[in-house]
Design an enzyme around this catalytic site. Structure first.
Site, PDB file in Angstrom:
ATOM      1  N   SER A  83       0.849  -1.185   0.000  1.00  0.00           N
ATOM      2  CA  SER A  83       0.000   0.000   0.000  1.00  0.00           C
ATOM      3  C   SER A  83       0.888   1.241   0.000  1.00  0.00           C
ATOM      4  O   SER A  83       2.105   1.146   0.178  1.00  0.00           O
ATOM      5  CB  SER A  83      -0.907  -0.009   1.226  1.00  0.00           C
ATOM      6  OG  SER A  83      -0.119  -0.102   2.400  1.00  0.00           O
ATOM      7  N   LYS A 115      -5.255   8.676  -9.190  1.00  0.00           N
ATOM      8  CA  LYS A 115      -5.455   7.500  -8.329  1.00  0.00           C
ATOM      9  C   LYS A 115      -6.857   6.957  -8.593  1.00  0.00           C
ATOM     10  O   LYS A 115      -7.845   7.498  -8.111  1.00  0.00           O
ATOM     11  CB  LYS A 115      -5.280   7.883  -6.862  1.00  0.00           C
ATOM     12  CG  LYS A 115      -5.346   6.702  -5.911  1.00  0.00           C
ATOM     13  CD  LYS A 115      -5.031   7.139  -4.485  1.00  0.00           C
ATOM     14  CE  LYS A 115      -5.125   5.953  -3.541  1.00  0.00           C
ATOM     15  NZ  LYS A 115      -6.490   5.409  -3.461  1.00  0.00           N
ATOM     16  N   CYS A 427     -13.862  -9.036  30.407  1.00  0.00           N
ATOM     17  CA  CYS A 427     -14.975  -8.344  29.744  1.00  0.00           C
ATOM     18  C   CYS A 427     -15.328  -9.084  28.447  1.00  0.00           C
ATOM     19  O   CYS A 427     -14.460  -9.286  27.589  1.00  0.00           O
ATOM     20  CB  CYS A 427     -14.587  -6.906  29.427  1.00  0.00           C
ATOM     21  SG  CYS A 427     -15.804  -6.034  28.415  1.00  0.00           S
TER      22      CYS A 427
END
EC number: 6.5.1.2
Length: 671
Positions: A83, A115, A427
């Site tokens: 990327s 792009k 949790c």
């Protein structure tokens, strides 16, 4: 017409149709009317139906699509499809320019390209013939969608010159095609695509190529991954070379001598983006000199010689109806705005980030407010403002809770942080999110374990921690919704296969605070076993390059927890790999000898090894394999038809081995 005459006519038709298709789809300069093209295509199809043994893989008839595939195979990219780092404003571009000039000198020129907002793909050609097309995937592993990509008219099935080359490009759907497709879907009572990007990606991921063939997709080629026998000096030259080979290259690509030219280019297309017949979401800026690419190199995620300038995100107004609280795997409680649906940058948005309590207070956000929603980087919607003049008096104040919405533990704000946290390690939300992270692509990469399946497993109390995944039984899984025998068998096989994953994947999957994928790789390399890492002191961790005080403290604290020791014991008992499997420092120093610390380039065809096998041997014996020759290269292993890489190595005096020398060296190292 006999078979010999048919073969001759088929060759004529294929040449004609390839030429007409190239002028129509790539050059946008049709040579013949559509009716003539259709007539010739029908003649080709009839002849191929009459003589099926004369059908070739590169025939224009494959544009119509073949039979459906049962699934997409995973394929590895020989050169990773990384990327790009992002730039959001002029200062970001200038900072990029400063970093480049500090590394390679003051005389730097750039290439700016639009792009495209589509799907990145890799196209592999051998001797000029398309043999594979793949999605980007995670950059290392993609999906083989060759049959679908063959239906895209702008993708050459055979190059104008017989090069072996890997080409990267963006498959996209033109705006007009997108509008026609959605009109047809609306008339058929089907759900419409949100934007052209989703339409392009969805079309290319259809198992039936005939569907992709009907979607009128196109492609712009924008870079070369690998090429044998061709040496170009600049990125712009590589674009021109792609054009020579028959690819569609965007005409708006431009050479820019200075950063001022780059900024002017981004401003021009930011204003004119909507005039284009296809979607763009920014500008890609690349250093032009390929020699400078070598000098600049890469970070863990992206090249240092390129950046993606993202256009300012679109902003729209909508009403905030409620605020939902989500607990992440590290216990952070994040408020999310629930909105009246609104279209932002081509996507319907119903939820947007509010980040934290301070932002809600600072912006004075109330339930029922008219808010400004922006898509930051055209990806994550966020609430950036409130229109207080639109208030009616019926809006309601919002207050963050003092207790965790999942487990009701008291929420705390740690020193120096703005986020509220649930510090309860048991949790349910944290465990659930931790499980989702553990099986994710960059961690243990277990196919078939999505959020819905994990939620079911958790709800039915089949898992309480990540180690329980390895204790799941077939009969238990068959009781879950939408889990048939085949799905269950595939899932169990994926879980079993993940036991062999690398230590760095396991470390990243455990979700230790501040330990990302790159740090996990460093820790695995330095400590080699989970046991040694568990016993590491703060000082030992701090001595490791790239490990700072915050991370070292977090790692020590993590491994001191009794529940972590229990978890790791369960994982080990289940057979999960706890040992570094890459090249070890001790092995490199004592055994590797010949490749220790060396940068090696493989070129040409190897007869005794696949390219992957040779690379794995070099890495196992301490070397690093790269795709191009530079002054940093220590050794080139040259097979048959080595081409330009061997010539370049000879010209700069780099040692060159034959395949026989390479094989002997490996065998001697393993004795």
């Amino acid at each position: 017409m006999d078979k010999h005459q048919a073969e001759k006519r088929l060759k004529e038709l294929r040449l004609l149709l390839e030429d007409y298709g190239y002028h129509y789809y790539v050059l946008d300069t049709p040579k013949v009317p559509d009716s003539e093209y259709d007539r010739l295509m029908n003649e080709l199809l009839q002849l191929e139906a009459d003589y099926p043994d004369l059908v070739t893989e590169d025939s224009p008839s494959v544009r119509i699509g073949g039979p459906p595939a049962p699934s997409f195979k995973k394929v590895a990219h020989r050169v990773p499809m990384m990327s790009l780092s992002n730039a959001f404003n002029e200062e970001d571009l200038r900072a990029f320019d400063r970093r480049v000039r500090q590394a390679v000198g003051e005389h730097v020129s750039y290439v700016c390209e639009l792009k495209f907002d589509g799907l990145a793909v890799s196209l592999t050609y051998e001797n000029g013939k398309l043999v594979r097309g793949a999605t980007r995937g995670d950059g290392t592993i993609g999906e083989d969608i060759t049959n679908n990509l063959r239906t895209v008219p702008a993708i050459p099935l055979r190059l104008k010159q017989p090069y072996s080359i890997e080409v990267r490009g963006e498959a996209y759907m033109p705006k007009a095609s997108f509008e026609r497709l959605n009109e047809a879907k609306e008339q058929a009572g089907e759900e419409k695509f949100a934007n052209p990007r989703n339409a392009a990606a969805g079309s290319l991921r259809q198992l039936d190529p005939k569907i992709a063939a009907k979607r009128n997709l196109s492609l712009f080629a924008y870079s070369i991954g690998e090429v044998e026998g061709k040496n170009v000096q600049t990125h712009f030259d590589s674009l021109m070379f792609l054009k020579e080979l028959g690819f569609k290259v965007n005409e708006e690509a431009a050479e820019c001598e200075t950063i001022e030219d780059v900024i002017a280019y981004t401003e021009k297309w930011s204003e004119r983006r909507h005039e284009l017949p296809y979607e763009i979401d920014g500008v890609v800026v690349k250093v032009n000199s390929l020699a400078d690419h070598e000098k600049l190199g890469f970070t863990a995620k992206s090249p240092r010689w390129a950046t993606a300038f993202k256009f300012p995100a679109e902003e729209v107004l909508t009403v905030l109806r409620d605020i939902e609280l989500n607990v992440g795997r590290t216990g952070v409680v994040t408020p999310t705005a629930l909105l009246d649906p609104v279209l932002v940058a081509g996507t319907t948005v119903r939820r947007a980030s509010l980040h934290n309590e301070d932002l809600i207070r600072e912006k004075d956000v109330k339930l029922g407010d008219t808010v400004i929603v922006k898509k930051a980087g055209d990806i994550i919607p966020e609430v950036v403002g409130v229109l207080t003049d639109k208030r009616t008096g019926e809006e309601v104040d919002f207050h963050m809770p003092t207790e965790c919405p999942e487990c009701h533990s008291v929420l705390e704000r740690l020193e120096g942080e703005v986020a509220l946290r649930c510090l309860n390690p048991k949790c349910p939300a944290q465990i659930r999110e931790g499980l989702i992270h553990f099986v994710s692509r960059n961690a243990m990469n277990i196919d078939g374990l999505g959020e819905k399946v994990i939620s079911q497993l958790f709800l039915h109390q089949l898992i309480a921690d990540v180690a329980d995944l390895y204790l799941l039984e077939r009969e238990e899984l068959l009781q879950l919704e939408r889990m048939g025998e085949k799905s269950v068998d595939n899932l169990l096989a994926a879980i079993e296969a993940s036991k062999e994953n690398s230590l760095e994947r396991l470390l990243f999957g455990l979700g230790i605070r501040f330990v990302g994928a790159k740090a996990a790789k460093t820790l695995a390399y330095e400590f080699e076993t989970m046991e040694r890492l568990q016993e590491a002191t703060f000082e030992q961790l701090l001595a490791v390059n790239e490990i700072g005080e915050k991370m070292a403290d977090s790692i020590v604290s993590y491994f001191q927890k009794p529940e972590v020791a229990t978890l790791l014991e369960k994982l080990a008992n289940a057979g999960v790999n706890m040992t570094y499997t890459g090249p070890k420092k001790a092995a490199i120093a004592e055994e590797a000898g010949v490749f220790a610390g060396k940068t090696v380039v493989l070129t040409g065809k190897l007869s005794q090894w696949t390219r992957k096998e040779a690379q794995e041997k070099i890495e196992a014996l301490g070397g690093t394999v790269t795709g191009s020759v530079s002054k940093k290269t220590d050794l080139v292993v040259a097979g048959e038809d080595a081409g330009s890489k061997q010539k370049k190595a000879e010209s700069i005096g780099i040692e060159i081995w034959t395949e026989e020398q390479f094989t002997q060296a490996v065998e001697q190292s393993e004795q």
